[in-house]
Scaffold this motif. Sequence first.
Motif, mmCIF file in Angstrom:
data_model
loop_
_atom_site.group_PDB
_atom_site.id
_atom_site.type_symbol
_atom_site.label_atom_id
_atom_site.label_comp_id
_atom_site.label_asym_id
_atom_site.label_seq_id
_atom_site.Cartn_x
_atom_site.Cartn_y
_atom_site.Cartn_z
ATOM 1 N N GLY A 1 0.695 -1.160 -0.236
ATOM 2 C CA GLY A 1 -0.056 -0.149 0.081
ATOM 3 C C GLY A 1 0.781 1.311 -0.012
ATOM 4 O O GLY A 1 2.070 1.354 0.115
ATOM 5 N N ASN A 2 0.259 2.367 -0.278
ATOM 6 C CA ASN A 2 0.697 3.689 0.133
ATOM 7 C C ASN A 2 1.223 3.755 1.326
ATOM 8 O O ASN A 2 0.962 3.290 2.304
ATOM 9 N N ALA A 3 1.934 4.921 1.684
ATOM 10 C CA ALA A 3 2.333 5.232 2.883
ATOM 11 C C ALA A 3 1.276 5.588 3.746
ATOM 12 O O ALA A 3 0.320 6.141 3.465
ATOM 13 N N LEU A 4 1.394 4.946 5.190
ATOM 14 C CA LEU A 4 0.155 4.886 6.198
ATOM 15 C C LEU A 4 0.086 6.650 6.666
ATOM 16 O O LEU A 4 1.183 7.095 6.674
ATOM 17 N N THR A 5 -0.876 6.854 7.091
ATOM 18 C CA THR A 5 -1.428 8.197 7.364
ATOM 19 C C THR A 5 -0.862 8.454 8.762
ATOM 20 O O THR A 5 -0.907 7.306 9.544
ATOM 21 N N ASP A 6 -0.631 9.616 9.385
ATOM 22 C CA ASP A 6 -0.321 9.930 10.752
ATOM 23 C C ASP A 6 -1.815 10.565 11.086
ATOM 24 O O ASP A 6 -1.881 10.609 12.537
ATOM 25 N N GLY A 7 -2.608 10.948 10.456
ATOM 26 C CA GLY A 7 -3.759 10.949 10.847
ATOM 27 C C GLY A 7 -4.291 12.556 10.824
ATOM 28 O O GLY A 7 -3.551 13.474 10.476
ATOM 29 N N THR A 8 -5.452 12.843 11.326
ATOM 30 C CA THR A 8 -5.739 14.428 11.369
ATOM 31 C C THR A 8 -4.882 14.966 12.341
ATOM 32 O O THR A 8 -4.495 14.383 13.566
ATOM 33 N N ASN A 9 -4.856 16.234 12.434
ATOM 34 C CA ASN A 9 -3.949 17.152 13.346
ATOM 35 C C ASN A 9 -4.297 16.816 14.576
ATOM 36 O O ASN A 9 -5.610 16.700 14.998
ATOM 37 N N THR A 10 -3.369 16.260 15.541
ATOM 38 C CA THR A 10 -3.519 15.774 16.725
ATOM 39 C C THR A 10 -4.103 16.784 17.661
ATOM 40 O O THR A 10 -5.194 16.318 18.324
ATOM 41 N N PRO B 1 -4.480 16.819 7.584
ATOM 42 C CA PRO B 1 -5.731 17.668 7.523
ATOM 43 C C PRO B 1 -6.292 18.487 8.867
ATOM 44 O O PRO B 1 -5.833 17.826 9.914
ATOM 45 N N ARG B 2 -6.871 19.519 8.339
ATOM 46 C CA ARG B 2 -7.319 20.194 9.566
ATOM 47 C C ARG B 2 -8.954 20.118 9.555
ATOM 48 O O ARG B 2 -9.560 20.345 8.462
ATOM 49 N N ILE B 3 -9.541 20.431 10.627
ATOM 50 C CA ILE B 3 -10.858 20.568 10.688
ATOM 51 C C ILE B 3 -11.287 21.981 10.553
ATOM 52 O O ILE B 3 -10.910 23.027 11.280
ATOM 53 N N THR B 4 -12.050 22.005 9.535
ATOM 54 C CA THR B 4 -12.537 23.643 9.107
ATOM 55 C C THR B 4 -14.074 23.777 9.217
ATOM 56 O O THR B 4 -13.982 25.063 9.347
ATOM 57 N N ALA B 5 -14.623 22.994 9.605
ATOM 58 C CA ALA B 5 -16.170 23.351 9.944
ATOM 59 C C ALA B 5 -16.609 22.414 10.680
ATOM 60 O O ALA B 5 -16.501 21.026 10.810
ATOM 61 N N LEU B 6 -17.712 22.913 11.663
ATOM 62 C CA LEU B 6 -18.640 22.110 12.705
ATOM 63 C C LEU B 6 -19.890 22.434 12.198
ATOM 64 O O LEU B 6 -20.295 23.440 12.421
ATOM 65 N N CYS C 1 -11.148 12.920 9.870
ATOM 66 C CA CYS C 1 -11.025 13.325 8.616
ATOM 67 C C CYS C 1 -10.810 12.474 7.309
ATOM 68 O O CYS C 1 -11.029 12.530 6.370
ATOM 69 N N LEU C 2 -10.014 10.993 7.746
ATOM 70 C CA LEU C 2 -9.462 10.547 6.835
ATOM 71 C C LEU C 2 -10.204 9.160 6.978
ATOM 72 O O LEU C 2 -10.568 8.578 8.096
ATOM 73 N N PRO C 3 -10.073 8.386 6.097
ATOM 74 C CA PRO C 3 -9.439 8.836 4.554
ATOM 75 C C PRO C 3 -10.545 9.522 4.039
ATOM 76 O O PRO C 3 -11.821 9.674 3.937
ATOM 77 N N SER C 4 -10.009 10.705 3.195
ATOM 78 C CA SER C 4 -10.828 11.449 2.327
ATOM 79 C C SER C 4 -11.639 10.737 1.111
ATOM 80 O O SER C 4 -10.919 9.943 0.616
ATOM 81 N N PRO C 5 -12.782 10.985 1.164
ATOM 82 C CA PRO C 5 -13.763 12.224 1.552
ATOM 83 C C PRO C 5 -14.668 11.580 2.743
ATOM 84 O O PRO C 5 -15.806 12.144 3.029
ATOM 85 N N PHE C 6 -14.218 10.626 3.449
ATOM 86 C CA PHE C 6 -15.055 9.896 4.374
ATOM 87 C C PHE C 6 -15.050 10.483 5.754
ATOM 88 O O PHE C 6 -14.396 9.985 6.743
ATOM 89 N N THR C 7 -15.161 11.597 5.986
ATOM 90 C CA THR C 7 -15.209 12.599 7.135
ATOM 91 C C THR C 7 -16.484 12.020 8.090
ATOM 92 O O THR C 7 -17.251 11.449 7.633
ATOM 93 N N TYR C 8 -16.355 12.574 9.375
ATOM 94 C CA TYR C 8 -17.550 12.506 10.229
ATOM 95 C C TYR C 8 -18.679 13.206 9.378
ATOM 96 O O TYR C 8 -18.513 14.503 8.853
ATOM 97 N N ASP C 9 -19.902 12.932 9.613
ATOM 98 C CA ASP C 9 -20.851 13.539 8.823
ATOM 99 C C ASP C 9 -21.077 15.045 9.178
ATOM 100 O O ASP C 9 -21.580 15.726 8.346
ATOM 101 N N TRP C 10 -20.711 15.437 10.390
ATOM 102 C CA TRP C 10 -20.933 16.923 10.755
ATOM 103 C C TRP C 10 -19.675 17.687 10.932
ATOM 104 O O TRP C 10 -19.794 18.774 11.705
ATOM 105 N N ILE C 11 -18.554 17.358 10.022
ATOM 106 C CA ILE C 11 -17.415 17.984 9.927
ATOM 107 C C ILE C 11 -17.003 18.252 8.479
ATOM 108 O O ILE C 11 -17.436 17.426 7.503
#
Length: 570
Positions: A344-353, A395-400, A377-387
């Motif tokens: 696989g591709n390089a593993l993600t470190d995840g959304t901003n801690t 990635p950074r969370i830009t909307a709630l 936020c990850l993997p894109s585009p499968f974010t939580y439904d409310w962000i």
Amino acid sequence: MASSHFLLLVLLLSVFSVSAGVFVSLDCGSSEAYTDHETSIDWLGDADYVANGESYVVQSNNSISHVMDTLRVFTTRIKNCFLIDEIEKGGKVLIRASFYYGNYDGKSNPPSFALQFDGNHWASVTTMSDQLVYYETIYVVKGDYLTVCLAQTEENQFPFISALEIRGLDSTMYSHVDDNHALFLRRRVAFGSNKTIRNTDDPYDRIWTPGSGNLIETLTSDATTIDTRHGDQPPQQVLQNAISTNNSVNIISWNMNFLPIDNVIYMNMYFSEVTQLDVNQTRSFRIFQDNESISDPILPPYEDFIQMYVSNLTVSPSTIFSVVRTTNSTLPPLINALEIFTIGNALTDGTNTEDVETLISLQKEFEVLQGWIGDPCLPSPFTYDWINCSSSDPPRITALYLSKFNLSGSLPDFSSMDALETIDLSNNNLDGPIPDFFGTLPNLKELNLANNKFSGPVPASLSNKNGLTIDTSGNSDLCSSSDESCQNNDSSSPGNDQPSTGSTKNNNKKKKNNLPIILGTTILTFLLVWAIAGQISGGRTPFVDRVQMSENFEKNPEVAAHDHQNSTNV
């Protein structure tokens, strides 16, 4: 990612703790714990590992096994996740996810959906009406937990899962691929076996399926014991059988046409002699990729094995691998077992801690938010439904978007989520003063607090913020700076005029950044019953850049002519 990212979720779900030698088997949709006496595997119900989904039972006439009789189906949320806690950080795990549709819903319409782990894409699952489909990955865990998620990719096609298995591996196993990349299983074969081999024959519960081919002779080892304590530790049961050819055939070969596109692969090949050879007998062969030799001569040992690997090699569907008899060999080639993975591709470190940890403070405060597990936020585009999230790395969370979530009480401080551009908290039951920290968010462009129970004045930090659109309508206990009682309760700096309750807008407002929802992924599937194809893999002594073999190695300079007309395929 910080190991505390999902600590709250672990506590909320009361997930069982497991040791570094993890061996967890979840019968999804089941509420019972039981032992499969054929495999000696202890199965658990999955309710303590997931916060959503509904249980279904396969109709009895479609049953194939007790484990596959139940499944968990997810009809809400774009992404739903299982969480396994207390995995040792840096530990190597094997995860297997199994899917058996069995027409549980009577619609004869097996769905497709996305499968993910720890914020990474895993596979695009394509289920079948009457066949079990499973996927397996091996990787090094970056935190002290792991998540497995299913995401909807097609309208009215609801993800489901029948079983989820997590197996801890020895840290030395499958170590010829960088720890920042996952392996995705495509084939695992026990040549010459007449049955599937797994636990308890394999203590790591890898599933080895029988394999053979045309013009193939099956061999059985007469060794009482075979040393398997090195390499990737194949079980002895796998090495007790092999396939070979008759003396008129010099080659065993296989192609990679089960891969529809070019892929980077990791391959293991295992060789063990089946009998003690006489002094006038020799079994010697080389490995070829297409028409190029990629090994020195290999002489398989008796009561031991040689493992050979090929890593980070790009192959096409037309690539052919061969085991080719050398000219001085009196016996034809053999092979005992084979594993094929794509890398696989390089593993993600995840959304901003900091964003994740602050999001947890919101989930801790509001029970309705506590069912969301996995990377937000990850993997894109499968974010939580409310962000919404940015496309940056990380990635950074830009909307709630929390309108009509039935939130009540006061808000915790989430000012550290300083990438927020949009906050919608309208139509809830939030009370108390409007938090002053909203005004400290440097990127905030839209703030909707309408129809709550906020009281007191609007903080000056908001009224003085350029470029901010704010809606405070429908909060009957808010007051304006002209109200004497409001002034007495105003905690903001004297002399700062406060806006009246309502909606204000700055002409420099930017458009909200909506992360598009992209449907579908394209990752290869792999069935429990499959046709054999090959892979080569490692050992200990290098002899070419990308190929290594174990120290059980003797040179033999000559190799037979590579005559594919005089070969056999598996």
